[in-house]
Write an enzyme that holds these catalytic residues in place. Structure first.
Site, mmCIF file in Angstrom:
data_model
loop_
_atom_site.group_PDB
_atom_site.id
_atom_site.type_symbol
_atom_site.label_atom_id
_atom_site.label_comp_id
_atom_site.label_asym_id
_atom_site.label_seq_id
_atom_site.Cartn_x
_atom_site.Cartn_y
_atom_site.Cartn_z
ATOM 1 N N GLU A 278 0.850 -1.274 -0.147
ATOM 2 C CA GLU A 278 0.042 -0.157 -0.134
ATOM 3 C C GLU A 278 1.047 1.277 -0.214
ATOM 4 O O GLU A 278 1.790 1.380 0.776
ATOM 5 C CB GLU A 278 -0.757 -0.025 1.310
ATOM 6 C CG GLU A 278 -1.844 -1.026 1.451
ATOM 7 C CD GLU A 278 -2.736 -0.813 2.560
ATOM 8 O OE1 GLU A 278 -2.749 0.109 3.323
ATOM 9 O OE2 GLU A 278 -3.553 -1.862 2.795
ATOM 10 N N GLU A 333 -14.254 5.859 1.008
ATOM 11 C CA GLU A 333 -14.919 5.071 1.756
ATOM 12 C C GLU A 333 -15.289 5.575 3.041
ATOM 13 O O GLU A 333 -14.395 5.789 4.101
ATOM 14 C CB GLU A 333 -14.086 3.714 2.001
ATOM 15 C CG GLU A 333 -13.738 2.772 0.923
ATOM 16 C CD GLU A 333 -12.601 1.759 1.227
ATOM 17 O OE1 GLU A 333 -13.337 0.857 1.529
ATOM 18 O OE2 GLU A 333 -11.629 2.093 0.878
ATOM 19 N N LYS A 336 -15.053 3.916 6.650
ATOM 20 C CA LYS A 336 -13.724 3.592 7.472
ATOM 21 C C LYS A 336 -13.532 4.373 8.860
ATOM 22 O O LYS A 336 -14.047 5.557 8.977
ATOM 23 C CB LYS A 336 -12.771 3.774 6.770
ATOM 24 C CG LYS A 336 -12.578 2.987 5.546
ATOM 25 C CD LYS A 336 -11.333 3.110 4.656
ATOM 26 C CE LYS A 336 -10.092 2.365 5.542
ATOM 27 N NZ LYS A 336 -8.857 2.338 4.876
ATOM 28 N N GLU A 342 -8.630 8.766 6.635
ATOM 29 C CA GLU A 342 -8.783 7.465 6.395
ATOM 30 C C GLU A 342 -10.028 7.082 5.464
ATOM 31 O O GLU A 342 -10.266 6.200 4.710
ATOM 32 C CB GLU A 342 -9.413 6.945 7.687
ATOM 33 C CG GLU A 342 -8.312 6.016 8.713
ATOM 34 C CD GLU A 342 -7.220 5.252 7.846
ATOM 35 O OE1 GLU A 342 -8.006 4.022 7.883
ATOM 36 O OE2 GLU A 342 -6.391 5.527 7.422
#
Length: 479
Positions: A278, A333, A336, A342
């Protein structure tokens, strides 16, 4: 991210003739560059898988990585022409470690439909398992689970699929990358878990996949690390020289990767391939998360694609054999947990519109992109910040907020005394007023450890001092 989660770039980097003390790898060939994207699903109103995969391809992705092995998602990916990387969820690790039969059954039920698909080349067992101190019982079971899954794949005629797991920079002692040659794995995992893991990867020809976020390393060291160096700018004008190896670095990502290489060498496994699991840059963050903006995110990912496509590798491993490389993440998202960053790593909004233009093939010239919006938060906010109950989303859920207050009060004896009867902040005697004080006090105490004013989404940062009368709210001051 163990704390933040986010872009996945699986890039294996190997060397030619290294200087003394520098790790050598078993291959010096350069393969076709592949850069893909992580497909997280913790958001509202996400499009169906087929549409998500179309968007990934429109951004130039050649691979897709999932955080589980959902049959619908895998079937769509298998039909898309993209390479795809499924994952074994962390909670399955104990059962797969304990039973070869369980591993055989999982592989048969989950992956056997894709046995003939050559685009299935990697499988992750767990995600940042060693970054979670609350799941220490899984640490020793990680490698046995990987070994059982590896044997299951071979038994089912899928031996070509390489098994690995993902590390974060938290697995380095002190997360230290200054200098890279000092990189070492944490003492609590180095001998008991990492050495057996590296031996397994070495034996099976797989890679160590690492989550490396220059954003977090830069923000923690922004007074000495220039932003362009963290953004992989081609002409950053800053060079870091490793006093131990004499190698020079022109971007922070290479420096971080070579710190992991040094740690692998220190653990006795210099030859294991290194890959990025990542990486990326957030587009939005809380007030204390400076540098999180569209301009920086677009700059980083565009430079990342070109850097990986060049095959340059890192100073310690200067020629590359490339495994699938993925950016985190395909979508923003909103479910999260944690700080504002985040929820804002996506290349696309859930409605399918691009957050910014990017070509993950790395072939598009930087000059051809349209202008980016200016960055307004590249430096820390220059004043105090408080953490209070969020009221901008409608009526406060008092039951849920009380639960957050109780958990915060349990962390530190005396933390909540000011909001108890007779305390300086008891009045006004309301759930929101008490919670705001507790949130600020807890954040003040633990901001460096927990990283955010979140409290299950019921809190928000503010620059307005909520203190009143003799009730003084603790604050934080960014440095």
């Amino acid at each position: 991210m163990a704390t933040p989660l986010h872009l996945l770039v699986l890039a294996a980097i190997v060397t030619a003739t290294p200087p003394p003390g520098v790790a050598a790898s078993s291959s010096t060939s350069t393969a076709e560059h592949i850069l893909g994207v992580n497909y997280g699903t913790l958001g509202d109103n996400l499009p169906p898988p087929q549409r998500g995969l179309e968007l990934a391809r429109s951004a130039g992705a050649s691979a897709i990585r999932f955080y589980d092995a959902n049959a619908t998602m895998l079937a769509a990916a298998a039909a898309s022409g993209l390479e795809f990387v499924p994952s074994v969820p962390n909670e399955l690790i104990p059962s797969l470690a304990a039973s070869q039969r369980a591993a055989d059954a999982w592989v048969a039920a989950t992956l056997l439909p894709f046995r003939g698909n050559p685009r299935l080349r990697y499988l992750f067992v767990g995600n940042e398992v060693l970054s979670d101190p609350t799941a220490r019982s899984r640490w020793a079971r990680l490698v046995p689970a990987m070994a059982n899954v590896h044997r299951a794949l071979r038994r089912h005629g899928m031996g070509r699929v390489k098994v690995s797991t993902t590390f974060s920079m938290h697995e380095l002692e002190g997360q230290n990358v200054f200098p890279p040659c000092a990189g070492a794995f944490r003492p609590d995992i180095a001998d008991s878990v990492v050495r057996p893991l590296l031996a397994f990867l070495d034996r099976t020809g797989s890679h160590l996949f690492v989550d490396a976020y220059t954003y977090f390393t830069w923000s923690a060291n922004h007074t000495v690390v220039p932003l362009p160096y963290a953004l992989l700018e081609p002409a950053a004008g800053y060079v870091y020289r490793d006093p131990g190896t004499g190698l020079s670095y022109t971007n922070l990502l290479d420096q971080m990767l070579d710190a992991v290489v040094a740690a692998m060498c220190r653990a006795g496994h210099c030859g294991v391939g290194l890959a990025l699991a990542e990486t990326g840059w957030p587009t939005v963050g809380d007030l204390d998360q400076f540098g999180a903006n569209v301009r920086n995110a677009a700059t980083y990912n565009r430079n990342l694609a070109r850097h990986l496509a060049s095959g340059a590798g890192t100073p310690r491993r200067p020629r590359a054999r490339v495994a699938p490389a993925m950016v985190f993440a395909l979508f923003n998202e909103d479910h999260k947990w944690g700080p504002g960053t985040e929820r804002h790593w996506g290349l696309f909004y859930p409605n399918g519109s691009a957050v910014y233009e990017v070509d993950l093939t790395g072939r598009r010239s930087l000059a051809s992109y349209p202008p980016l919006p200016p960055a307004s938060n590249d430096r820390p906010y220059p004043g105090p910040l408080w953490c209070v109950v969020a009221t901008d989303k409608g009526p406060v859920n008092e039951t849920a907020v009380r639960a957050q207050v109780a958990a915060a009060c349990a962390d530190v004896p005396g933390l909540c005394d000011p909001v108890r009867s007779g305390g300086a902040c008891f009045l006004p005697d309301t759930v929101s007023a008490h919670a705001s004080y507790v949130f600020s006090a807890h954040w003040n105490r633990f901001s460096e450890d927990y990283g955010g004013c979140y409290f299950a989404g019921f809190a928000v940062e503010t620059t307005v001092d909520p203190s009143h009368g003799s009730c003084k709210f603790p604050s934080i001051l960014l440095k």
